[in-house]
Motif scaffolding. Structure first.
Motif, PDB file in Angstrom:
ATOM      1  N   ARG A  36       0.915  -1.211   0.040  1.00 39.19           N
ATOM      2  CA  ARG A  36      -0.071   0.003  -0.002  1.00 39.19           C
ATOM      3  C   ARG A  36       0.900   1.152   0.023  1.00 39.19           C
ATOM      4  O   ARG A  36       0.612   2.223  -0.824  1.00 39.19           O
ATOM      5  CB  ARG A  36      -0.833  -0.120   1.193  1.00 39.19           C
ATOM      6  N   TRP A  37       1.962   1.369   0.922  1.00 39.13           N
ATOM      7  CA  TRP A  37       2.681   2.507   0.843  1.00 39.13           C
ATOM      8  C   TRP A  37       3.211   2.851  -0.452  1.00 39.13           C
ATOM      9  O   TRP A  37       3.539   3.989  -0.889  1.00 39.13           O
ATOM     10  CB  TRP A  37       3.493   2.490   1.983  1.00 39.13           C
ATOM     11  N   LYS A  38       3.845   1.874  -1.225  1.00 38.94           N
ATOM     12  CA  LYS A  38       4.622   2.006  -2.338  1.00 38.94           C
ATOM     13  C   LYS A  38       3.554   2.564  -3.442  1.00 38.94           C
ATOM     14  O   LYS A  38       3.736   3.417  -4.112  1.00 38.94           O
ATOM     15  CB  LYS A  38       5.280   0.825  -2.945  1.00 38.94           C
ATOM     16  N   MET A  39       2.351   2.018  -3.281  1.00 38.98           N
ATOM     17  CA  MET A  39       1.375   2.320  -4.530  1.00 38.98           C
ATOM     18  C   MET A  39       0.962   3.883  -4.247  1.00 38.98           C
ATOM     19  O   MET A  39       0.597   4.585  -4.899  1.00 38.98           O
ATOM     20  CB  MET A  39       0.233   1.430  -4.149  1.00 38.98           C
ATOM     21  N   ILE A  40       0.700   4.025  -2.860  1.00 39.47           N
ATOM     22  CA  ILE A  40       0.451   5.524  -2.640  1.00 39.47           C
ATOM     23  C   ILE A  40       1.362   6.480  -2.991  1.00 39.47           C
ATOM     24  O   ILE A  40       1.256   7.717  -3.593  1.00 39.47           O
ATOM     25  CB  ILE A  40       0.125   5.774  -1.061  1.00 39.47           C
ATOM     26  N   THR A  41       2.653   6.316  -2.619  1.00 31.44           N
ATOM     27  CA  THR A  41       3.808   7.089  -3.061  1.00 31.44           C
ATOM     28  C   THR A  41       3.981   7.266  -4.562  1.00 31.44           C
ATOM     29  O   THR A  41       4.094   8.280  -4.959  1.00 31.44           O
ATOM     30  CB  THR A  41       5.034   6.491  -2.525  1.00 31.44           C
ATOM     31  N   ALA A  42       3.773   6.311  -5.100  1.00 27.46           N
ATOM     32  CA  ALA A  42       4.046   6.148  -6.668  1.00 27.46           C
ATOM     33  C   ALA A  42       2.452   6.890  -7.253  1.00 27.46           C
ATOM     34  O   ALA A  42       2.927   7.634  -8.306  1.00 27.46           O
ATOM     35  CB  ALA A  42       3.934   4.719  -7.306  1.00 27.46           C
ATOM     36  N   GLY A  43       1.392   6.897  -6.644  1.00 23.96           N
ATOM     37  CA  GLY A  43       0.297   7.599  -7.247  1.00 23.96           C
ATOM     38  C   GLY A  43       0.718   8.974  -7.061  1.00 23.96           C
ATOM     39  O   GLY A  43       0.209   9.940  -8.109  1.00 23.96           O
ATOM     40  N   ILE A  44       1.104   9.383  -6.039  1.00 26.40           N
ATOM     41  CA  ILE A  44       1.291  10.709  -5.606  1.00 26.40           C
ATOM     42  C   ILE A  44       2.396  11.372  -6.617  1.00 26.40           C
ATOM     43  O   ILE A  44       2.275  12.460  -7.428  1.00 26.40           O
ATOM     44  CB  ILE A  44       1.629  11.080  -4.225  1.00 26.40           C
ATOM     45  N   GLY A  45       3.485  10.741  -6.881  1.00 21.01           N
ATOM     46  CA  GLY A  45       4.465  10.971  -7.895  1.00 21.01           C
ATOM     47  C   GLY A  45       3.905  11.107  -9.132  1.00 21.01           C
ATOM     48  O   GLY A  45       4.342  11.963  -9.844  1.00 21.01           O
ATOM     49  N   TYR A  46       3.063  10.008  -9.629  1.00 16.17           N
ATOM     50  CA  TYR A  46       2.637  10.219 -11.114  1.00 16.17           C
ATOM     51  C   TYR A  46       1.491  11.305 -11.005  1.00 16.17           C
ATOM     52  O   TYR A  46       1.681  11.949 -12.163  1.00 16.17           O
ATOM     53  CB  TYR A  46       1.978   8.932 -11.356  1.00 16.17           C
ATOM     54  N   LEU A  47       0.827  11.455 -10.117  1.00 14.49           N
ATOM     55  CA  LEU A  47      -0.177  12.642 -10.179  1.00 14.49           C
ATOM     56  C   LEU A  47       0.746  14.102 -10.138  1.00 14.49           C
ATOM     57  O   LEU A  47       0.411  15.042 -11.047  1.00 14.49           O
ATOM     58  CB  LEU A  47      -0.790  12.838  -8.974  1.00 14.49           C
ATOM     59  N   LEU A  48       1.848  14.198  -9.439  1.00 17.07           N
ATOM     60  CA  LEU A  48       2.478  15.283  -9.598  1.00 17.07           C
ATOM     61  C   LEU A  48       3.130  15.495 -11.040  1.00 17.07           C
ATOM     62  O   LEU A  48       3.353  16.743 -11.517  1.00 17.07           O
ATOM     63  CB  LEU A  48       3.617  15.381  -8.528  1.00 17.07           C
ATOM     64  N   ILE A  49       3.699  14.670 -11.619  1.00 20.33           N
ATOM     65  CA  ILE A  49       4.260  14.569 -13.072  1.00 20.33           C
ATOM     66  C   ILE A  49       3.264  14.882 -13.886  1.00 20.33           C
ATOM     67  O   ILE A  49       3.440  15.880 -14.812  1.00 20.33           O
ATOM     68  CB  ILE A  49       5.150  13.213 -13.202  1.00 20.33           C
ATOM     69  N   ILE A  50       1.950  14.556 -13.664  1.00 18.05           N
ATOM     70  CA  ILE A  50       0.969  14.941 -14.686  1.00 18.05           C
ATOM     71  C   ILE A  50       0.704  16.116 -14.570  1.00 18.05           C
ATOM     72  O   ILE A  50       0.373  17.127 -15.505  1.00 18.05           O
ATOM     73  CB  ILE A  50      -0.128  13.942 -14.472  1.00 18.05           C
TER      74      ILE A  50
END
Length: 154
Positions: A130-144
């Motif tokens: 879960r923590w990796k998925m949340i971190t990756a999701g936030i990172g991908y959102l910031l990139i977008i």
């Protein structure tokens, strides 16, 4: 930076010629978990994994297709991981599996595909933690959002 890969490929090809090894298709890849720069030469008899340190070939590990009777293929977003088992066992990563599949089929090595949902192939979501998925999701959102900021006028 972009000219490093061709030089490395030339180094591998020269090593193959100088040591009378079987020529094949050379691709970026190698042992899963290895932190060194590695390349794989795939040919009719098997494949060789070459490890480079400071642009010099330090190790060359040969593998024969006859050493394996089973393969598990895990397709990810940008590469594939192939676990080969039999008399020997090796876990390799390759950018494209088309060439490897041809040899697996021609040497009658039983292949299995690991089934994953589409999002479990993306970096940050593969482990299911879960923590990796949340971190990756936030990172991908910031990139977008950053990319959108360049295209949307103020």
């Amino acid at each position: 930076m972009s000219d490093m890969k061709p030089r490395s490929l030339d180094t591998i090809k020269k090593y193959i010629s100088d040591h009378d090894l079987q020529h094949g298709i050379v691709v970026s890849g190698g042992d899963v978990g290895a932190f060194a720069e590695q390349y794989i030469s795939i040919h009719n008899d098997g494949f060789d994994i070459f490890t480079l340190y400071d642009k010099e070939v330090k190790t060359a590990e040969p593998y024969s297709w006859s050493d394996f009777n089973r393969a598990e293929i895990d397709r990810l977003a940008l590469s594939a991981r192939i676990k080969l088992n039999g008399a020997k066992s090796v876990y390799i990563r390759v950018p494209e599996i088309k060439e490897v599949l041809l040899h697996l089929e021609s040497h009658e090595i039983k292949t299995e595909y690991i089934q994953r949902k589409w999002y479990r192939k993306i970096l940050g979501f593969r482990s299911g933690k879960r923590w990796k998925m949340i971190t990756a999701g936030i990172g991908y959102l910031l990139i977008i959002l950053l990319i959108m900021g360049f295209f949307i006028p103020n």
